[in-house]
Design a protein around this motif. Structure first.
Motif, PDB file in Angstrom:
ATOM      1  N   THR A   1       0.725  -1.087   0.160  1.00 19.24           N
ATOM      2  CA  THR A   1      -0.001   0.028  -0.237  1.00 19.24           C
ATOM      3  C   THR A   1       0.871   1.147  -0.016  1.00 19.24           C
ATOM      4  OG1 THR A   1      -1.972  -1.129   0.965  1.00 19.24           O
ATOM      5  CG2 THR A   1      -1.694   1.458   1.219  1.00 19.24           C
ATOM      6  N   ILE A   2       0.664   2.275  -1.089  1.00 21.64           N
ATOM      7  CA  ILE A   2       1.285   3.354  -1.184  1.00 21.64           C
ATOM      8  C   ILE A   2       0.570   4.500  -0.986  1.00 21.64           C
ATOM      9  CG2 ILE A   2       3.014   4.611  -2.639  1.00 21.64           C
ATOM     10  CD1 ILE A   2       3.557   1.895  -3.909  1.00 21.64           C
TER      11      ILE A   2
ATOM     12  N   ALA B   1       0.450   8.278  -1.636  1.00 22.47           N
ATOM     13  CA  ALA B   1       1.510   9.286  -2.482  1.00 22.47           C
ATOM     14  C   ALA B   1       1.392  10.500  -1.729  1.00 22.47           C
ATOM     15  CB  ALA B   1       1.043   9.203  -4.049  1.00 22.47           C
TER      16      ALA B   1
ATOM     17  N   THR C   1      -3.961  12.475   1.703  1.00 19.36           N
ATOM     18  CA  THR C   1      -4.173  12.891   2.973  1.00 19.36           C
ATOM     19  C   THR C   1      -5.005  11.792   3.422  1.00 19.36           C
ATOM     20  OG1 THR C   1      -3.692  15.159   3.037  1.00 19.36           O
ATOM     21  CG2 THR C   1      -4.736  14.355   4.863  1.00 19.36           C
TER      22      THR C   1
ATOM     23  N   ASP D   1      -7.208  10.699   6.631  1.00 22.70           N
ATOM     24  CA  ASP D   1      -7.807  10.966   8.204  1.00 22.70           C
ATOM     25  C   ASP D   1      -8.547   9.997   8.852  1.00 22.70           C
ATOM     26  OD1 ASP D   1      -8.872  14.228   9.412  1.00 22.70           O
ATOM     27  OD2 ASP D   1      -8.294  12.454  10.280  1.00 22.70           O
ATOM     28  N   GLY D   2      -8.034   9.070   9.579  1.00 24.33           N
ATOM     29  CA  GLY D   2      -8.715   7.980   9.774  1.00 24.33           C
ATOM     30  C   GLY D   2      -7.877   6.887  10.514  1.00 24.33           C
ATOM     31  N   GLU D   3      -8.630   5.512  10.039  1.00 18.70           N
ATOM     32  CA  GLU D   3      -7.528   4.415  10.631  1.00 18.70           C
ATOM     33  C   GLU D   3      -7.000   3.469   9.267  1.00 18.70           C
ATOM     34  OE1 GLU D   3     -10.252   3.698  14.692  1.00 18.70           O
ATOM     35  OE2 GLU D   3      -9.557   2.120  13.688  1.00 18.70           O
TER      36      GLU D   3
ATOM     37  N   SER E   1      -5.680  -0.035   8.546  1.00 13.69           N
ATOM     38  CA  SER E   1      -5.325  -1.530   9.116  1.00 13.69           C
ATOM     39  C   SER E   1      -5.201  -2.421   8.123  1.00 13.69           C
ATOM     40  CB  SER E   1      -6.541  -1.915  10.042  1.00 13.69           C
ATOM     41  OG  SER E   1      -7.659  -1.816   9.148  1.00 13.69           O
ATOM     42  N   GLY E   2      -4.536  -3.603   8.217  1.00 10.14           N
ATOM     43  CA  GLY E   2      -4.441  -4.748   7.339  1.00 10.14           C
ATOM     44  C   GLY E   2      -3.259  -5.578   7.539  1.00 10.14           C
TER      45      GLY E   2
ATOM     46  N   GLU F   1      -0.557  -5.865   5.149  1.00 13.05           N
ATOM     47  CA  GLU F   1       0.341  -5.704   4.036  1.00 13.05           C
ATOM     48  C   GLU F   1       1.337  -4.472   4.398  1.00 13.05           C
ATOM     49  OE1 GLU F   1      -1.315  -5.852   0.418  1.00 13.05           O
ATOM     50  OE2 GLU F   1      -2.632  -4.375   0.897  1.00 13.05           O
TER      51      GLU F   1
ATOM     52  N   THR G   1      -1.785   6.558  -5.700  1.00 18.00           N
ATOM     53  CA  THR G   1      -1.797   6.019  -4.469  1.00 18.00           C
ATOM     54  C   THR G   1      -2.447   4.558  -4.589  1.00 18.00           C
ATOM     55  OG1 THR G   1      -1.891   8.024  -3.010  1.00 18.00           O
ATOM     56  CG2 THR G   1      -2.822   6.123  -1.986  1.00 18.00           C
ATOM     57  N   LEU G   2      -1.685   3.787  -4.029  1.00 18.15           N
ATOM     58  CA  LEU G   2      -2.445   2.534  -3.955  1.00 18.15           C
ATOM     59  C   LEU G   2      -2.770   1.838  -2.602  1.00 18.15           C
ATOM     60  CD1 LEU G   2      -3.017  -0.284  -5.473  1.00 18.15           C
ATOM     61  CD2 LEU G   2      -0.765  -0.697  -5.144  1.00 18.15           C
ATOM     62  N   ILE G   3      -4.107   1.532  -2.620  1.00 18.17           N
ATOM     63  CA  ILE G   3      -4.244   0.975  -1.199  1.00 18.17           C
ATOM     64  C   ILE G   3      -4.600  -0.540  -1.520  1.00 18.17           C
ATOM     65  CG2 ILE G   3      -6.292   0.620   0.295  1.00 18.17           C
ATOM     66  CD1 ILE G   3      -5.197   3.374   0.104  1.00 18.17           C
ATOM     67  N   GLY G   4      -3.643  -1.532  -1.122  1.00 21.64           N
ATOM     68  CA  GLY G   4      -3.302  -2.929  -1.376  1.00 21.64           C
ATOM     69  C   GLY G   4      -4.551  -3.818  -1.044  1.00 21.64           C
ATOM     70  N   PRO G   5      -4.789  -4.785  -1.537  1.00 17.70           N
ATOM     71  CA  PRO G   5      -5.701  -5.693  -1.334  1.00 17.70           C
ATOM     72  C   PRO G   5      -5.789  -6.302   0.014  1.00 17.70           C
ATOM     73  CG  PRO G   5      -4.084  -6.995  -2.511  1.00 17.70           C
ATOM     74  CD  PRO G   5      -3.514  -5.495  -2.301  1.00 17.70           C
ATOM     75  N   GLN G   6      -4.893  -6.100   1.017  1.00 15.34           N
ATOM     76  CA  GLN G   6      -5.123  -6.655   2.343  1.00 15.34           C
ATOM     77  C   GLN G   6      -5.051  -5.255   3.340  1.00 15.34           C
ATOM     78  OE1 GLN G   6      -3.423 -10.027   3.736  1.00 15.34           O
ATOM     79  NE2 GLN G   6      -2.324 -10.463   1.749  1.00 15.34           N
ATOM     80  N   THR G   7      -5.268  -4.057   2.839  1.00 12.34           N
ATOM     81  CA  THR G   7      -5.396  -2.915   3.582  1.00 12.34           C
ATOM     82  C   THR G   7      -6.788  -2.338   3.724  1.00 12.34           C
ATOM     83  OG1 THR G   7      -2.982  -2.360   3.095  1.00 12.34           O
ATOM     84  CG2 THR G   7      -4.215  -0.745   4.012  1.00 12.34           C
ATOM     85  N   HIS G   8      -7.228  -1.776   4.834  1.00 15.04           N
ATOM     86  CA  HIS G   8      -8.731  -1.484   5.006  1.00 15.04           C
ATOM     87  C   HIS G   8      -8.293   0.006   5.687  1.00 15.04           C
ATOM     88  CE1 HIS G   8     -12.363  -1.837   7.521  1.00 15.04           C
ATOM     89  NE2 HIS G   8     -12.461  -0.715   6.551  1.00 15.04           N
ATOM     90  N   ILE G   9      -8.861   0.992   4.960  1.00 14.31           N
ATOM     91  CA  ILE G   9      -8.673   2.497   5.512  1.00 14.31           C
ATOM     92  C   ILE G   9     -10.298   2.845   6.106  1.00 14.31           C
ATOM     93  CG2 ILE G   9      -8.230   4.800   4.906  1.00 14.31           C
ATOM     94  CD1 ILE G   9      -6.001   3.808   3.457  1.00 14.31           C
ATOM     95  N   GLN G  10     -10.344   3.378   7.160  1.00 19.98           N
ATOM     96  CA  GLN G  10     -11.569   3.973   7.475  1.00 19.98           C
ATOM     97  C   GLN G  10     -11.375   5.345   7.863  1.00 19.98           C
ATOM     98  OE1 GLN G  10     -12.080   0.843  10.495  1.00 19.98           O
ATOM     99  NE2 GLN G  10     -14.339   1.227  10.385  1.00 19.98           N
ATOM    100  N   GLY G  11     -12.181   6.135   7.131  1.00 19.97           N
ATOM    101  CA  GLY G  11     -11.947   7.503   7.137  1.00 19.97           C
ATOM    102  C   GLY G  11     -11.991   8.469   6.074  1.00 19.97           C
ATOM    103  N   ALA G  12     -11.278   9.663   5.765  1.00 16.60           N
ATOM    104  CA  ALA G  12     -11.409  10.194   4.799  1.00 16.60           C
ATOM    105  C   ALA G  12     -10.153  10.465   4.061  1.00 16.60           C
ATOM    106  CB  ALA G  12     -11.803  11.857   5.333  1.00 16.60           C
ATOM    107  N   ILE G  13     -10.318  10.265   2.972  1.00 14.84           N
ATOM    108  CA  ILE G  13      -8.864  10.442   1.837  1.00 14.84           C
ATOM    109  C   ILE G  13      -9.221  11.475   1.134  1.00 14.84           C
ATOM    110  CG2 ILE G  13      -7.694   9.090   0.177  1.00 14.84           C
ATOM    111  CD1 ILE G  13      -8.652   6.325   1.322  1.00 14.84           C
ATOM    112  N   SER G  14      -8.212  12.369   1.077  1.00 13.91           N
ATOM    113  CA  SER G  14      -8.428  13.393   0.198  1.00 13.91           C
ATOM    114  C   SER G  14      -7.021  13.724  -0.500  1.00 13.91           C
ATOM    115  CB  SER G  14      -9.096  14.594   0.776  1.00 13.91           C
ATOM    116  OG  SER G  14      -8.208  14.981   2.037  1.00 13.91           O
TER     117      SER G  14
END
Lengths: 105, 270
Positions: free
Chosen positions: A4-5, A7, A11, A13-15, A17-18, A20, B5-18
């Motif tokens: 996971t990158i 870039a 930004t 803002d949050g959590e 988890s994972g 990798e 930006t790459l969110i990998g297959p095993q990653t979980h993001i909760q929140g805001a992405i901007s």
């Protein structure tokens, strides 16, 4: 190699988890809970608590780190916060302010 | 602009992405996504929440509200539940959708930029092969949706319903909020806001396929200067488009339409 990158222009803002590795070149605020390496790149800005296996800090980091294996702060790293890890490497030139606890069960 | 930006297959993001960059999600994102660039939900990726982006390509699962300021593409593996808003939408055969589709039906027809044309040229060659099931042309929808404005007179070629995609009959989305679309695993018919230009972009690679268009177009063209025609016929579509760009004209359409547009704007060959 990170899977996971985040870039530079992004930004989060949050959590996060994972399972990798995560490479942060952007900005993250919140909480990071992983089972793999977290790398904050030189351009990265992180205000979060990190709980994972390994951490490498080369950018701006504010928060607490709990790493079950090791924490490395490279010369470009600027860290404010507490570190809890059995192994810690702070390179010459790095900035650090906080507590270190190496007694992790 | 940074790399995607790459969110990998095993990653979980909760929140805001901007941010300003592009985002590819192969893992899971719950929350808000606000980008000034492209969001790609990879196959296997899940995005749930509110998404506001410039452009979105969905190959995975999306739940919630998505607003794309330029265009939205639902790939064959897409599964979407929620409210979608975009001026230009392409839904491919196999995509699943349940919810509302909002397009600015009463607004001015959006201009499809040439940059939008380029990526589609490669991806639409496959969809052109399976062409008939892409989406409905508004030509066929026009009689069925009285609130819809009559096909804009500005389009260079007045195309009759003879172009209708064969599977258009059953499901036509009437304007805006009142008619949520429910689909099964088969084709979805979607009314596209920018009728002719959108349709034509889909087939710009295999121009020969559009024999019907050429016939209708050539009637109009016959009235124009033969000399100019010959000049333009010799050029490639790419060169024609460059010329159109120089004159600040839209670059969409088949070769015939491009030629016609050039000739109409300036009768003498340049």
């Amino acid at each position: 190699m990170a899977e996971t990158i985040i870039a530079q222009g992004i930004t989060i803002d949050g959590e996060i988890s994972g399972n990798e590795p995560v490479l942060i070149e952007g900005t993250v605020k919140g909480k990071i809970t992983l089972d793999a390496q977290v790398t904050v790149a030189e351009q990265g800005v992180v205000e979060a608590d990190i709980s994972t296996t390994q951490v490498q800090l080369s950018g701006n980091f504010t928060g607490n780190v709990t790493a079950s294996e090791r924490v490395e702060i490279t010369p470009s790293g600027k860290v404010v916060g507490d570190i809890k890890s059995p192994r810690i490497l702070i390179a010459d030139g790095a900035g650090f302010k906080g507590h270190i606890d190496m007694d992790v069960e | 602009m940074a790399d995607a930006t790459l969110i990998g297959p095993q990653t979980h993001i909760q929140g805001a992405i901007s941010g300003d960059g592009a985002l590819r999600v192969a893992g899971r994102v719950d929350g808000e996504v606000t980008l000034s660039d492209l969001l790609t939900v990879e196959e296997g990726g899940v995005v749930a929440g509110t998404v506001t982006v410039r452009e979105a390509h969905v190959h995975g699962r999306l739940e919630g509200t998505l607003t794309a300021s330029e265009r939205l593409v639902l790939a064959p593996t897409a599964q979407v539940i929620g409210t979608l808003s975009a001026p230009i939408i392409r839904m491919e055969d196999g995509a699943l959708f349940k919810g509302e589709l909002l397009m600015d039906i009463d607004g001015p027809a959006p201009t499809v930029t040439s940059s939008a044309a380029t990526p589609r040229a490669s991806s639409t060659s496959t969809s052109s092969a399976a062409r008939p099931t892409s989406f409905t042309t508004p030509r066929s929808a026009a009689p069925a949706a009285p609130a819809r404005p009559t096909p804009p007179a500005s389009t260079p070629v007045s195309v009759t319903p003879s172009r209708t995609a064969p599977t258009s009959a059953p499901a036509v989305s009437s304007p805006a909020a009142s008619a949520p679309l429910t689909t099964s695993a088969t084709t979805v018919a979607v009314v596209v806001e920018e009728p002719v230009e959108e349709e034509i972009l889909t087939v710009e690679a295999p121009v020969e396929e559009e024999g019907q268009i050429d016939r209708a177009a050539s009637e109009t063209l016959a009235q124009l200067s033969d000399e100019a025609l010959a000049e333009y016929e010799e050029q490639t579509v790419k060169e024609l488009r460059e010329e159109l760009r120089r004159r600040d004209l839209p670059v969409s359409g088949t070769k015939q339409e491009l030629i016609e547009r050039l000739v109409q704007s300036q009768p003498e060959p340049s």
